[in-house]
Design a protein around this motif. Sequence first.
Motif, PDB file in Angstrom:
ATOM      1  N   MET A   1       0.832  -1.206   0.000  1.00 47.60           N
ATOM      2  CA  MET A   1       0.000   0.000   0.000  1.00 47.60           C
ATOM      3  C   MET A   1       0.863   1.251   0.000  1.00 47.60           C
ATOM      4  SD  MET A   1      -3.130  -1.111   2.450  1.00 47.60           S
ATOM      5  CE  MET A   1      -3.929   0.465   2.597  1.00 47.60           C
ATOM      6  N   MET A   2       1.987   1.158   0.683  1.00 47.20           N
ATOM      7  CA  MET A   2       2.877   2.305   0.698  1.00 47.20           C
ATOM      8  C   MET A   2       3.372   2.590  -0.717  1.00 47.20           C
ATOM      9  SD  MET A   2       6.320   2.724   2.912  1.00 47.20           S
ATOM     10  CE  MET A   2       7.784   3.002   1.952  1.00 47.20           C
ATOM     11  N   ILE A   3       3.712   1.531  -1.442  1.00 48.29           N
ATOM     12  CA  ILE A   3       4.192   1.726  -2.813  1.00 48.29           C
ATOM     13  C   ILE A   3       3.088   2.304  -3.687  1.00 48.29           C
ATOM     14  CG2 ILE A   3       5.057   0.534  -4.860  1.00 48.29           C
ATOM     15  CD1 ILE A   3       6.434  -1.412  -3.003  1.00 48.29           C
ATOM     16  N   THR A   4       1.866   1.767  -3.543  1.00 49.35           N
ATOM     17  CA  THR A   4       0.793   2.313  -4.378  1.00 49.35           C
ATOM     18  C   THR A   4       0.504   3.760  -3.999  1.00 49.35           C
ATOM     19  OG1 THR A   4      -0.828   1.333  -2.900  1.00 49.35           O
ATOM     20  CG2 THR A   4      -0.344   0.149  -4.923  1.00 49.35           C
ATOM     21  N   PHE A   5       0.709   4.079  -2.730  1.00 47.87           N
ATOM     22  CA  PHE A   5       0.481   5.466  -2.319  1.00 47.87           C
ATOM     23  C   PHE A   5       1.480   6.390  -3.018  1.00 47.87           C
ATOM     24  CE2 PHE A   5       0.879   9.088   0.569  1.00 47.87           C
ATOM     25  CZ  PHE A   5      -0.443   9.473   0.607  1.00 47.87           C
ATOM     26  N   ILE A   6       2.730   5.959  -3.039  1.00 44.98           N
ATOM     27  CA  ILE A   6       3.745   6.747  -3.754  1.00 44.98           C
ATOM     28  C   ILE A   6       3.357   6.842  -5.230  1.00 44.98           C
ATOM     29  CG2 ILE A   6       6.169   6.831  -4.465  1.00 44.98           C
ATOM     30  CD1 ILE A   6       6.860   5.345  -1.894  1.00 44.98           C
ATOM     31  N   ALA A   7       2.959   5.694  -5.796  1.00 42.02           N
ATOM     32  CA  ALA A   7       2.575   5.680  -7.207  1.00 42.02           C
ATOM     33  C   ALA A   7       1.409   6.627  -7.450  1.00 42.02           C
ATOM     34  CB  ALA A   7       2.213   4.264  -7.642  1.00 42.02           C
ATOM     35  N   PHE A   8       0.477   6.668  -6.501  1.00 47.43           N
ATOM     36  CA  PHE A   8      -0.680   7.557  -6.637  1.00 47.43           C
ATOM     37  C   PHE A   8      -0.220   9.014  -6.709  1.00 47.43           C
ATOM     38  CE2 PHE A   8      -3.633  10.308  -4.269  1.00 47.43           C
ATOM     39  CZ  PHE A   8      -4.688  10.293  -5.148  1.00 47.43           C
ATOM     40  N   GLY A   9       0.699   9.373  -5.800  1.00 49.11           N
ATOM     41  CA  GLY A   9       1.229  10.739  -5.806  1.00 49.11           C
ATOM     42  C   GLY A   9       1.850  11.076  -7.158  1.00 49.11           C
ATOM     43  N   ILE A  10       2.676  10.143  -7.647  1.00 44.60           N
ATOM     44  CA  ILE A  10       3.324  10.381  -8.939  1.00 44.60           C
ATOM     45  C   ILE A  10       2.277  10.474 -10.047  1.00 44.60           C
ATOM     46  CG2 ILE A  10       4.918   9.414 -10.638  1.00 44.60           C
ATOM     47  CD1 ILE A  10       6.485   8.216  -8.356  1.00 44.60           C
ATOM     48  N   ALA A  11       1.257   9.606  -9.954  1.00 41.53           N
ATOM     49  CA  ALA A  11       0.217   9.591 -10.986  1.00 41.53           C
ATOM     50  C   ALA A  11      -0.489  10.943 -11.064  1.00 41.53           C
ATOM     51  CB  ALA A  11      -0.785   8.476 -10.711  1.00 41.53           C
ATOM     52  N   VAL A  12      -0.811  11.526  -9.896  1.00 40.88           N
ATOM     53  CA  VAL A  12      -1.519  12.811  -9.911  1.00 40.88           C
ATOM     54  C   VAL A  12      -0.653  13.873 -10.573  1.00 40.88           C
ATOM     55  CG1 VAL A  12      -2.450  14.639  -8.467  1.00 40.88           C
ATOM     56  CG2 VAL A  12      -2.937  12.266  -7.912  1.00 40.88           C
ATOM     57  N   VAL A  13       0.616  13.909 -10.184  1.00 46.20           N
ATOM     58  CA  VAL A  13       1.525  14.901 -10.774  1.00 46.20           C
ATOM     59  C   VAL A  13       1.633  14.672 -12.284  1.00 46.20           C
ATOM     60  CG1 VAL A  13       3.890  15.742 -10.808  1.00 46.20           C
ATOM     61  CG2 VAL A  13       2.798  15.160  -8.637  1.00 46.20           C
ATOM     62  N   LEU A  14       1.799  13.410 -12.649  1.00 49.86           N
ATOM     63  CA  LEU A  14       1.914  13.036 -14.056  1.00 49.86           C
ATOM     64  C   LEU A  14       0.691  13.492 -14.844  1.00 49.86           C
ATOM     65  CD1 LEU A  14       4.227  11.360 -15.255  1.00 49.86           C
ATOM     66  CD2 LEU A  14       2.732   9.378 -15.166  1.00 49.86           C
ATOM     67  N   LEU A  15      -0.481  13.216 -14.273  1.00 54.48           N
ATOM     68  CA  LEU A  15      -1.726  13.538 -14.967  1.00 54.48           C
ATOM     69  C   LEU A  15      -1.838  15.039 -15.171  1.00 54.48           C
ATOM     70  CD1 LEU A  15      -4.380  12.714 -16.160  1.00 54.48           C
ATOM     71  CD2 LEU A  15      -5.377  12.734 -13.889  1.00 54.48           C
TER      72      LEU A  15
END
Lengths: 220, 819
Positions: free
Chosen positions: B356-370
């Motif tokens: 979950m920690m990894i997906t949380f990081i991925a989520f942060g990156i995803a928002v910035v990316l988007l």
Amino acid sequence: MIQLHRISKYYPVGFGKNEVLKDVDLSIQEGEFVSIMGPSGSGKSTLLHIMGLLEEPSAGEYLFQYDPVHKLSEKKRTELHRNSIGFVFQAYHLIDELTVYENIETPLLYKNMSSAERKSRVADILDRFNIVAKKDLFPNQLSGGQQQLVGIARALVAEPRVIFADEPTGNLHSSQAKEIMELFKELNTKDGITIVQVTHSDINATFGNRVINIADGKVV
Amino acid sequence: MLFNYIIVAWRNLRRNKLFSAINIMGLAIGLACCMALVLYIFNELSYDKQFKKGDQIYLLGTDFIRTSGDKESGVSSSAPFAYAMKSELPAIAQSTRLFRDPASDKILFRYTNQNNVQQSVFQQRGFYVDSTFFDVFDYKFIAGNPQNALQNPQGLVLSATLAKNLYSNPVNALGKVIEVESNMGKYSLTVTGVFDDSQLNHIGANFFMPMTMGWIAEFVRSNQVEFAANNMFMTYFRLHENATRESLEKLLPGFIEKYARKDLTVIGFDKRLFLIPLKEIHFSADIKSNILTPTITKKYLYILGSIAAFLLVIGCINFMNLATARSAKRAAEVGVRKSMGATKGALIKQFIGESMMITFIAFGIAVVLLICVLPLFNNLTGKQISVLQVLDWKILVSFLLLSLLTGVLAGSYPAFYLSMFKPVEVLKGKVVNNYSAIFLRKGLVVFQFIITICLILAALVIQMQMKYLQEAPLGFNKDQQIILPLQTEYTRSHINVIKEALRNNSQVEQVAGTQFYPGVTNFGDFALFNEGQTVKDAKKFSRNWVDENFLEGLGVKLLQGRLFSTQYKTDSLTSLVINEAGVRALGYKQGENVIGKKVYAEWHGEREQMEIVGVVKDFHFTSLHEKIEPFSFRFEPNSDGYNYCLIHVNTTDIQGFLRTLESTWNRIYPMEPFTYSMLSDDFNRYYSADQRTASIVNVFGTIAIVISCLGLFGLVAFSTQQRTKEIGIRKVLGASVTQIVTLLSRDFLKLVVLAIVIACPLAYWAMNTWLNDFAYKIKIEWWMYVVTAVVALLVAGLTLSYQSIKAALLNPVKSIKAE
């Protein structure tokens, strides 16, 4: 403290079975320092794992501190691991991602100990083993002997009644091995901790006060 | 304890930078794409949501049924339906009509702006509506009163966007006078309302005018009883709260019998009425007729939704694959922790938490990316999704939950898998890649590549079809055609002046006037039958009124007879030019000489006789989505009867010619701004939705391939790492580099081949469904599968080769020692 009665261990092989231990009877008193010896494949490691509750016997009775272990629940066994039993491995098995300090602290975390008490306990052990200066290093930054020292410190920090050591000096050269064995001797005599080790070395066996020889799954 | 877990997780990430990067980036890209597509889908679903009583609003639809059984669905009705139905059917609380003038899509506004400067600009998307319009559609007004805004026959209601463009502050527009000029004539209108247009609806209006202007006013007044013909009004109803669509629809056939039967018998076709709920109008793509704004099929949203889900799933699969593959490394840790008294539950918690920690990081990156790629995405889809919509807390929270759920799902397999280990086995080194884990991992790789291969084939087929659409002969000259819209009375009546002025220009091949041209909807039609038939056998023909130069200028090919000419007096009265489909529709054989044959149209019992003077080769007046239907041209002698002026030029320097044209225009029509369009651009607009689909599939297909390859790369990297010692030993024993590369790649390539076998029929089915929307289309041929397979194998092979060649070239002494 440890009483084995007609303990057997076998694995199914094809239509038959491969017997590793056959009807082992054994008892170890509190405060003993026992060395289990025997040729490769004689079943000595299996015996140690059964005593350490890492493996279950196929048949027989095992009393640990007068409790019939084969009837204990998973939860009770976990309790014993947390409070009464410590392990030292040949390959050290430190957690690579944790520092020396954090490795030693880990067993206390599973005991739900308060942070202040954890700190003092780990500090004591570091002090006693003279590895305070190394507490922030990672396992791969240490020599084999130092890693095993940390392994023992980790086994001791939870103040177990007994330590099971599986060829604790197998990966070390002789002078390091000697230091480790002297440490075991001291823990046994000064702290009264029961020690059961598996070893190939006659010299190591001399540090203990009793030798159990095993061949072909039987105590001889 | 938690802190301990976080430390382990974090250090694990840092220690294995490659795997972490693959894991996190794969998931982040998957999440970002998923979010983007979900925003797109939300945007499409948000149409027509702003009306409070939207659930009670319906649009009247009609099936036009010919005696031959041909059926055509439309959303336009004759003028009297709206009010006759309201008085006949008590379920209807209010009804209203909207008229979109097909002859002028641009309307000239002359007004004085906030700086007291006279302006004249063309405005688009203005509609004529009944005074009851805002009683049905309760637009939010930011100025003026919706109740009486259109009661005033000189009223004009603007959208906030338009009002802002004209007067900089939308509220200031109220009460301003604007001179509005179109083919309805010239009117001075007063702004009586400004409505909020920030939300999407199927009308997409910039302004509304009352239906009391020009010929439409007269038409509405005089057409109180004609229930069959002149279907040109969108008719909307608002039902009473307790009324249902089903009960109302039951009464519609009776209504037709009572009011329209007489007219329908005369005209020779039947009508079946139905109701379209407001919220479904945007998704009524099966109705071919024009619904104000482009519609889409829900199917398309499902496709996008599945692409979104696929991308996320592919990202998750990478995650699970790498996590289970790497579990061997973590196994020792699990063993030690168990021997220290960790329970199974604690371990499961640890590993799920870590994931979950990894997906949380991925989520942060995803928002910035988007947020970074949002402008590109808007460009790709033609949407206007703002950063604010991305940062909307509902969206963010739901995606955060989604990504954490992804974390739980992706982490659960490794978590349970790892925590099941018997400590003794892992500590003894008897690990660990059990059969089920390997099988699962292989299955997931196959699944990933099935999706990827389908997307590759889809992209290829779409590309080929688009190329076909661009290059298919249309039967007329699409290029070097300039269109001048004639929107006001003055320009219309002076078309001969501009024709004369351009005729002397050597760059101009032909100048012509026409009612419609390929690229705009040809609204005119009538039903024709030949000498031996009656009105019951009549076939629908599209009809375009043109001048004597248009057909030549357009470049359609004459097969029989002649084109229109001013030399023949009869051309303006009875002459008719038809296409080959028209010849067949009239019951003649292909190629049969039909010159001089009489054809008839009948209108309320009155028969009009026409004569075929020419036959032209079939041509595509509209997109290749549609079959070529019977088409007819008639000669319009009145110079003010044309909506457009078509100029066919022979120069390739279009820009240079346009400058000349603009100065000519400004000399002849000093009062009006110069506007033009290229016929090819207008025609290609038919394919803008297809083009969009193509780019979306291309972009997201590429991303899917990248994520899949990323995962494959990770797996191979891992498996070579695991087999370093084996490779070293094999090399010492004399294996060549090629043999080792083959050894390492073979297993994975087998999976890709399996994926190809499974994917091909799936992709064939999907793409055939897509192609069925075109009347003219390519065939999916065997070589496309070959190309797809080669691309998939090549991409996978390249991904594999880097790692395996690297491993194969390694010095064996080092790799053996490394143990």
